[in-house]
Scaffold this active site. Structure first.
Site, PDB file in Angstrom:
ATOM      1  N   HIS A 158      32.091  55.715 -52.450  1.00  0.00           N
ATOM      2  CA  HIS A 158      31.685  55.777 -52.970  1.00  0.00           C
ATOM      3  C   HIS A 158      32.883  56.046 -54.462  1.00  0.00           C
ATOM      4  O   HIS A 158      32.754  56.635 -55.524  1.00  0.00           O
ATOM      5  CB  HIS A 158      30.723  57.518 -53.578  1.00  0.00           C
ATOM      6  CG  HIS A 158      29.877  56.715 -53.088  1.00  0.00           C
ATOM      7  ND1 HIS A 158      28.616  56.455 -52.997  1.00  0.00           N
ATOM      8  CD2 HIS A 158      29.573  56.975 -51.446  1.00  0.00           C
ATOM      9  CE1 HIS A 158      28.199  55.974 -51.752  1.00  0.00           C
ATOM     10  NE2 HIS A 158      28.111  56.800 -50.573  1.00  0.00           N
ATOM     11  N   SER A 279      55.583  50.842 -72.876  1.00  0.00           N
ATOM     12  CA  SER A 279      54.079  50.472 -73.647  1.00  0.00           C
ATOM     13  C   SER A 279      55.771  50.516 -74.920  1.00  0.00           C
ATOM     14  O   SER A 279      56.152  50.846 -74.567  1.00  0.00           O
ATOM     15  CB  SER A 279      53.421  51.523 -73.654  1.00  0.00           C
ATOM     16  OG  SER A 279      53.640  51.336 -75.604  1.00  0.00           O
ATOM     17  N   LYS A 285      55.075  55.417 -70.997  1.00  0.00           N
ATOM     18  CA  LYS A 285      53.977  54.735 -70.087  1.00  0.00           C
ATOM     19  C   LYS A 285      55.006  54.069 -69.283  1.00  0.00           C
ATOM     20  O   LYS A 285      55.925  52.951 -69.360  1.00  0.00           O
ATOM     21  CB  LYS A 285      53.168  53.988 -71.123  1.00  0.00           C
ATOM     22  CG  LYS A 285      52.593  54.982 -71.921  1.00  0.00           C
ATOM     23  CD  LYS A 285      50.996  54.724 -71.679  1.00  0.00           C
ATOM     24  CE  LYS A 285      50.540  53.459 -71.570  1.00  0.00           C
ATOM     25  NZ  LYS A 285      49.130  53.693 -71.444  1.00  0.00           N
ATOM     26  N   GLU A 292      46.358  44.430 -62.771  1.00  0.00           N
ATOM     27  CA  GLU A 292      45.929  44.300 -64.220  1.00  0.00           C
ATOM     28  C   GLU A 292      45.323  42.539 -64.075  1.00  0.00           C
ATOM     29  O   GLU A 292      44.405  42.129 -63.862  1.00  0.00           O
ATOM     30  CB  GLU A 292      46.107  44.345 -65.577  1.00  0.00           C
ATOM     31  CG  GLU A 292      46.031  46.097 -65.299  1.00  0.00           C
ATOM     32  CD  GLU A 292      46.867  47.424 -66.482  1.00  0.00           C
ATOM     33  OE1 GLU A 292      45.723  46.560 -67.276  1.00  0.00           O
ATOM     34  OE2 GLU A 292      48.044  47.456 -66.484  1.00  0.00           O
TER      35      GLU A 292
END
Ligand code: ARG
Length: 460
Positions: A158, A279, A285, A292
């Site tokens: 979970h 970024s 970042k 992704e």
């Protein structure tokens, strides 16, 4: 003849331009030129062996096709949309080169068995490349397991901290998935390796063709048993795309984990610079874009599979032009699956881990709570009661931002007088992992066995 089409005999008017654009496939099926040429050479050679063509005619055709191949590879070949597909482009150029004998190449053959052959050869070539790339991927995950046998991290259910596992065991879980993918690719290769040449348009032919010879010349292991099936079957493509979809599913799961692990709240990995991006506005970042995109591209590979399944589901036997729609989804799937497997292997090779953060997460998640409960059971306390006692100890430790192992013996004994000095051995995460002795578990014996088995398989 209203047009210079190879099939133009019965037509009085020219094809409309919009129709030509709509129906052409040469803009993408030219990808199959190598397979188309070797398929034609095998067919011509077989025709001569069967006495349908003379040896000189076959030789002229084979040499002419070599010249076409050379023209294509050197960029000299002029692909013409009005010739519809690659088969007719190549045959018409061949006839320009060798003269009227070029018209004999298509004896006892149809574009229906021709395209089925070309595409099988093409899918086989792609599957061989997937197979090699998967071997490298399995080797990368196995190597990471080998180098991280002692590193522990929380295992989750979970996505909540559950029990400690070794990083090696976690990496090996993926190695096994990819090994099953590899065996599915091998299965696909075996079933795709059937030569449809000789099925002709749908019913076979009146010429004394020998499909075994064509198959042999192409290095294909099987011949078709039924001509209708041979020209209609696209299961080999769908099966390959399903296998590719599963590969992407597995890749997408590790991508999701890497994205979570790269988040500073976890901080389990150091994403290699070469596989991350920054970024344009937020200087701090470092984004896991490769993961992704791989997770995102999984969706389009599923789409490729679903599109062809849907195309084929209502088709009557035998060939239907709908089937031309088999190529672009496969090309897209092939490009995506192959690149994803290769890039994941390279990224894994370069991946850095932060064992300290993994250890901190073990403490925070009370991943030794099950061990304490089992310890109490060992001291004669019923499991339900042991569960309850452990829960109270966790609540206290949590309130004080400590781990169970940070409490003193006296503190622990306030929860149960059955707790003794030996409890600390049980509360150690290393010990928890070491005590897992069941086959396939995260225990060191099982992990050693898994690594040896995979290394042995990779070496053979
Ligand atoms: N371009 C066609 C395809 O990919 C080749 C076969 C055409 N056959 C036909 N009977 N029109 O399916």
């Amino acid at each position: 003849m209203a047009d210079n089409k190879l099939w133009g005999g019965r037509f009085a008017a020219k094809t409309a331009q919009s129709v030509e654009d709509y129906t052409e496939s040469v803009s993408y099926d030219q990808n199959l030129y190598r397979e188309d040429i070797s398929g034609s050479q095998a067919h011509a050679t077989m025709l001569a062996e069967q006495g349908v063509l003379t040896a000189e005619e076959a030789e002229t055709l084979v040499k002419g096709l070599d010249q076409v191949l050379e023209e294509i590879e050197s960029g000299k070949f002029e692909w013409k949309k009005e010739m519809e597909d690659l088969h007719m482009n190549i045959e018409s150029r061949l006839t320009e080169i060798v003269g009227p004998v070029g018209g004999k190449l298509h004896t006892g053959r149809s574009r229906n068995d021709q395209v089925a052959t070309d595409f099988r050869l093409h899918v086989l070539r792609s599957l061989e490349a997937w197979k090699t790339a998967l071997e490298k991927l399995i080797a990368s995950f196995t190597a990471k397991a080998d180098q991280n046998r002692e590193v522990l991290l929380p295992g989750y259910t979970h996505l909540q901290p559950a029990q400690p596992v070794s990083l090696a065991h976690h990496m090996l879980a993926y190695a096994w998935m990819f090994k099953r993918d590899h065996s599915r690719v091998v299965d696909c290769i075996n079933r795709a390796n059937v030569c449809p040449l000789g099925a002709a348009a749908l019913a076979g032919t009146t010429y004394p063709l020998k499909p075994e010879t064509s198959a042999k010349h192409l290095g294909m292991t099987e011949t078709f048993r039924n001509s209708l099936d041979a020209v209609s079957d696209r299961d080999f493509v769908m099966e390959a795309m399903f296998t590719g979809s599963l590969v992407m599913t597995h890749l997408s799961r590790i991508c999701e984990e890497l994205i979570i692990w790269a988040n500073p709240c976890f901080g389990f990995i150091k994403l290699p610079d070469e596989f991350s991006t920054g970024s344009s506005i937020m200087p701090q970042k470092k984004n896991p874009d490769v993961c992704e995109l791989m997770r995102g591209k999984t969706g389009r590979v599923f789409g490729d599979l679903i599109s062809l399944l849907t195309t084929c589901k209502g088709l009557p036997l035998a060939y239907n032009r709908d089937m031309q729609e088999d190529k672009e989804p496969f090309f897209d799937c092939d490009k995506t699956v192959h690149a994803s497997v290769v890039i994941m292997a390279d990224m894994m090779d370069a991946m850095g881990f932060n064992p300290e953060n993994m250890e901190a997460a073990l403490k925070k998640g009370f991943l030794n709570a099950t061990e304490l409960a089992d310890y109490l059971v060992g001291k004669g306390i019923p499991f339900r009661e042991a569960h309850h006692i452990t829960g109270s100890a966790v609540a206290k430790a949590e309130a004080e931002s400590r781990g169970l192992e940070d409490m003193s013996l006296e503190e622990l004994q306030t929860f149960s007088d059955k707790i003794e000095e030996d409890v600390f051995e049980v509360l150690s995460y290393e010990a928890a992992v070491k005590r897992r002795v069941s086959p396939g578990s995260t225990g060191p014996e099982s992990v050693d066995a898994q690594i040896s088995e995979l290394q042995g398989w990779l070496a053979s």
